[in-house]
Design an enzyme around this catalytic site. Structure first.
Site, PDB file in Angstrom:
ATOM      1  N   GLU A  18     -11.190 -16.248   5.794  1.00  0.00           N
ATOM      2  CA  GLU A  18     -10.163 -15.973   4.803  1.00  0.00           C
ATOM      3  C   GLU A  18      -8.978 -15.360   5.544  1.00  0.00           C
ATOM      4  OE1 GLU A  18     -11.271 -13.374   1.579  1.00  0.00           O
ATOM      5  OE2 GLU A  18      -9.254 -13.458   0.732  1.00  0.00           O
TER       6      GLU A  18
ATOM      7  N   ARG B 272     -25.375 -10.807  10.147  1.00  0.00           N
ATOM      8  CA  ARG B 272     -24.055 -10.435  10.658  1.00  0.00           C
ATOM      9  C   ARG B 272     -24.221  -9.702  11.965  1.00  0.00           C
ATOM     10  NH1 ARG B 272     -20.456 -10.069   6.485  1.00  0.00           N
ATOM     11  NH2 ARG B 272     -18.867  -8.987   7.657  1.00  0.00           N
TER      12      ARG B 272
ATOM     13  N   LYS C 151     -13.019  -6.053   7.779  1.00  0.00           N
ATOM     14  CA  LYS C 151     -11.583  -6.293   7.775  1.00  0.00           C
ATOM     15  C   LYS C 151     -10.847  -5.218   6.981  1.00  0.00           C
ATOM     16  CE  LYS C 151     -11.806 -10.897   7.044  1.00  0.00           C
ATOM     17  NZ  LYS C 151     -11.329 -12.228   6.620  1.00  0.00           N
TER      18      LYS C 151
HETATM   19  P1  ATP Z   1     -14.490 -10.013   4.062  1.00  0.00           P
HETATM   20  O1  ATP Z   1     -15.000  -8.625   4.302  1.00  0.00           O
HETATM   21  O2  ATP Z   1     -13.034 -10.080   3.789  1.00  0.00           O
HETATM   22  O3  ATP Z   1     -15.366 -10.916   3.219  1.00  0.00           O
HETATM   23  P2  ATP Z   1     -15.527 -11.476   6.239  1.00  0.00           P
HETATM   24  O4  ATP Z   1     -15.818 -10.650   7.436  1.00  0.00           O
HETATM   25  O5  ATP Z   1     -16.602 -12.066   5.451  1.00  0.00           O
HETATM   26  O6  ATP Z   1     -14.545 -10.617   5.460  1.00  0.00           O
HETATM   27  P3  ATP Z   1     -14.321 -14.075   6.437  1.00  0.00           P
HETATM   28  O7  ATP Z   1     -12.943 -14.390   6.828  1.00  0.00           O
HETATM   29  O8  ATP Z   1     -14.788 -14.458   5.098  1.00  0.00           O
HETATM   30  O9  ATP Z   1     -14.476 -12.549   6.656  1.00  0.00           O
HETATM   31  O10 ATP Z   1     -15.306 -14.593   7.560  1.00  0.00           O
HETATM   32  C1  ATP Z   1     -15.282 -15.876   8.090  1.00  0.00           C
HETATM   33  C2  ATP Z   1     -16.639 -16.202   8.621  1.00  0.00           C
HETATM   34  O11 ATP Z   1     -17.048 -15.258   9.597  1.00  0.00           O
HETATM   35  C3  ATP Z   1     -17.664 -16.160   7.503  1.00  0.00           C
HETATM   36  O12 ATP Z   1     -18.486 -17.298   7.611  1.00  0.00           O
HETATM   37  C4  ATP Z   1     -18.419 -14.906   7.764  1.00  0.00           C
HETATM   38  O13 ATP Z   1     -19.729 -15.003   7.337  1.00  0.00           O
HETATM   39  C5  ATP Z   1     -18.325 -14.755   9.287  1.00  0.00           C
HETATM   40  N1  ATP Z   1     -18.433 -13.359   9.654  1.00  0.00           N
HETATM   41  C6  ATP Z   1     -17.665 -12.343   9.247  1.00  0.00           C
HETATM   42  N2  ATP Z   1     -18.081 -11.173   9.745  1.00  0.00           N
HETATM   43  C7  ATP Z   1     -19.161 -11.452  10.502  1.00  0.00           C
HETATM   44  C8  ATP Z   1     -20.056 -10.674  11.289  1.00  0.00           C
HETATM   45  N3  ATP Z   1     -19.919  -9.345  11.388  1.00  0.00           N
HETATM   46  N4  ATP Z   1     -21.050 -11.309  11.939  1.00  0.00           N
HETATM   47  C9  ATP Z   1     -21.182 -12.637  11.860  1.00  0.00           C
HETATM   48  N5  ATP Z   1     -20.380 -13.430  11.141  1.00  0.00           N
HETATM   49  C10 ATP Z   1     -19.377 -12.855  10.460  1.00  0.00           C
END
Ligand code: ATP
Ligand code: MG
Length: 575
Positions: free
Chosen positions: A51, A276, A286
């Site tokens: 996003e 994660r 974020k």
């Molecule tokens: P938000 O807190 O805004 O939902 P997010 O960290 O989920 O943020 P996205 O931009 O939706 O951010 O993430 C893009 C991709 O990265 C998604 O598929 C998400 O699952 C993955 N992702 C985000 N944070 C992690 C993490 N800490 N470890 C592994 N994958 C991650």
């Protein structure tokens, strides 16, 4: 993997030269079995769906390496898709930074750059289809009312009084929502599923809400925006994704993912969840990273202390180190926390193999070599890499006045101190043996200058007569050295789990007040042309790279990583 065995794995990785490869994690096993059964005709097609509401961080690196990595390994494809359904929080600055970061890390989406917002019309048509099938309805309840009626894990929810509107009424209201007849929050479109479902996600989830806000791509074309759960599965479906890899918090959402696709009878990818990345001393949220930037706790998204990809890049971390890190941490089905030292290990390993060696003095004391001619400059040819001649060499000027590291001299040396002290002889790396005759102190008793003599017969740092010196130290010519600002970074947070804050405190209170120390240093002249961002090893001190804040008058260097002591090795080579 439990968090215990995870940290064991990190430790053994740190001490073993071979990196364990993720040949057989559960996701790759799953893909293999789907390929074997021809479930997707043997295709593998993944996507990385950020996003654009912030910069990418180390957690995203894990997802990027997984999605692009799996596609490459199976001869498949990986899309970059912006999941841009929330006009209020998103911005083209983030879109641009994400594209740059994914590419830097090695993700190649070729011509498959997509935006969920490109599907808005199609998603809208699907929504009308759900309405016509009696599977979606317009609800007049407010967000709070919907929440209040949703029930709990132990209690069923209650149906909205608007749940049984006719298809015609729903279609009419939904079209008028789109046309902008209603203010924000006045109505939503909900899926008609089951208010008594044990899975709260399935209790008539919201599919569309009204937001009179301009979108960074679609402008004012829309005032209703689809929700994440609805958009995500359909975007995957439209792009022909085979395996939709996402993090564990979406386990419960999978049922809705499947419901939407089944209800519409469209192509159906497989969602698979993985843990994660969590990292000690690090925040990977974020929302919190935005707060650090907005409140000025760091200089920006690319502050070298930030766990963002742009911060790591600016700090001099090569993308190979991050890919290696992601390979080593592997994939798990339950959450755990990786030790930060694992990341540092991967950075050092990469830089040790590939960073050119140069000399810099971070905390100088002046050395005057009394028996060296005042007007003489000699040049010593020094290899850029001790183990790889292909790195070439450079000429390093040597003069009567030099700088050495303050820490390499002691007035009162402890036992087994093999560097410089009054009466002691050391080797100046690749240059000469020098003996310290006298230390001149300032009025505070601090060493201001060392008076030394050199042995002209030890040219190149070779012993002239078999006599041994135990210490070899680095140096920079005072006449030719370049003054520079060097930024020494520590952990941004002082506590291992920055999120754990006592009553009345927040993660902000866990910031490390000593995460940045700046020193004035002297660099060997070859560093005048160093490119921004590529790390070199300052011998015996660590890995450093030129920062974008550099000016022609004052280069600025970031410390990428400290060095494990390579001292013993160095002595053996030259001794
Ligand atoms: P938000 O807190 O805004 O939902 P997010 O960290 O989920 O943020 P996205 O931009 O939706 O951010 O993430 C893009 C991709 O990265 C998604 O598929 C998400 O699952 C993955 N992702 C985000 N944070 C992690 C993490 N800490 N470890 C592994 N994958 C991650
Ligand atoms: Mg998300």
């Amino acid at each position: 993997m439990s968090s215990e065995s995870r940290s064991n794995a990190a430790q053994s990785a740190a001490s073993s030269p071979e990196s364990p490869r993720t040949g057989q994690d559960f996701i790759r096993a799953r893909i293999q079995s789907d390929n074997a059964s021809q479930r997707f005709e043997g295709r593998v097609h993944t996507r990385f769906p950020p996003e654009p509401n912030g910069y990418l961080h180390l957690g995203h690196a894990k997802s990027i390496c997984l999605n692009f990595g799996v596609a490459a390994e199976f001869g498949g494809l990986c899309n970059l898709r912006f999941d841009d359904t929330n006009p209020v929080k998103e911005d083209t600055e983030y879109v641009d930074s994400i594209r740059e970061d994914v590419r830097w890390l090695g993700g190649d989406w070729q011509d498959r750059l997509y935006y969920a917002s490109d599907y808005f019309e199609q998603l809208y048509q699907y929504a009308e289809q759900l309405i016509r099938m009696g599977k979606a309805y317009v609800d007049d309840l407010s967000a709070e009312e919907i929440r209040a009626l949703r029930g709990t894990l132990t209690e069923a929810g209650q149906e909205s009084p608007w749940r049984d509107r006719s298809v015609e009424e729903n279609l009419d209201l939904f079209r008028r929502m789109r046309a902008g007849e209603f203010p924000d929050g006045a109505k939503v479109l909900r899926a008609k599923i089951d208010m008594a479902s044990p899975n709260l996600v399935m209790r008539d989830p919201t599919l569309y809400r009204i937001r009179h806000a301009a979108h960074h791509r679609t402008g004012n074309a829309w005032c209703i925006y689809p929700m994440y759960d609805y958009t995500h599965c359909l975007s995957d479906s439209l792009e022909g994704i085979t395996h939709s890899l996402c993090t564990l918090e979406f386990v419960n959402n999978r049922e809705l993912y499947d419901w939407v696709l089944d209800a519409l009878g469209v192509y159906h990818p497989q969602q698979i969840e993985f843990a994660r990345l969590n990292l000690t001393y690090t925040i990977l949220s974020k929302r919190k990273l935005i707060q650090l930037v907005q409140e000025g706790h760091v200089s920006g998204w690319d502050d070298p202390r930030m766990p963002t990809l742009s911060g790591l890049r600016r700090r001099g971390v090569p993308p190979e180190a991050l890919r290696e890190f992601c390979a080593r941490i592997g994939l798990a089905r339950s959450d755990s926390t990786v030790d930060y030292s694992m990341l540092e290990f991967c950075i050092r390993e990469q830089l040790n193999a590939h960073a050119p060696r140069v000399m810099a003095v971070l905390d100088p004391i002046k050395v005057v070599i009394e028996n060296y001619p005042e007007d003489l400059t000699e040049e010593f040819d020094m290899p850029y890499h001790p183990e790889d001649a292909s790195y070439g060499s450079r000429k390093v000027p040597f003069t009567r006045e030099l700088y050495i590291e303050r820490d390499d001299f002691r007035l009162d040396p402890p036992q087994k101190f093999h560097r410089l002290f009054p009466g002691a002889e050391v080797r100046l790396r690749y240059a000469y043996f020098i003996t310290c005759r006298e230390a001149i102190l300032d009025e505070h008793g601090e060493v201001r200058e060392l008076r030394c003599i050199y042995d002209p017969a030890s040219r190149g740092g070779q012993s002239p007569d078999g006599r041994k010196v135990k210490g070899t130290i680095h140096w920079v010519s005072a006449a030719h050295g370049i003054p520079a600002e060097v930024r020494l970074y520590g952990q941004l947070f002082a506590t291992e789990n920055p999120d754990a804050a006592p009553e009345g405190k927040t993660f902000i209170d866990n910031l490390n007040p000593e995460s940045l120390r700046t020193v004035q240093a002297w660099l060997e002249p070859a560093l005048a042309d160093a490119p921004v961002g590529r790390s070199v090893q300052f011998e015996r001190l660590g890995y450093f790279c030129k920062d974008k804040d550099s000016t022609p008058e004052l280069p600025v260097f970031n410390r990428t990583a400290t060095l494990r002591d390579t001292w013993a090795k160095l002595e053996k080579k030259e001794g």
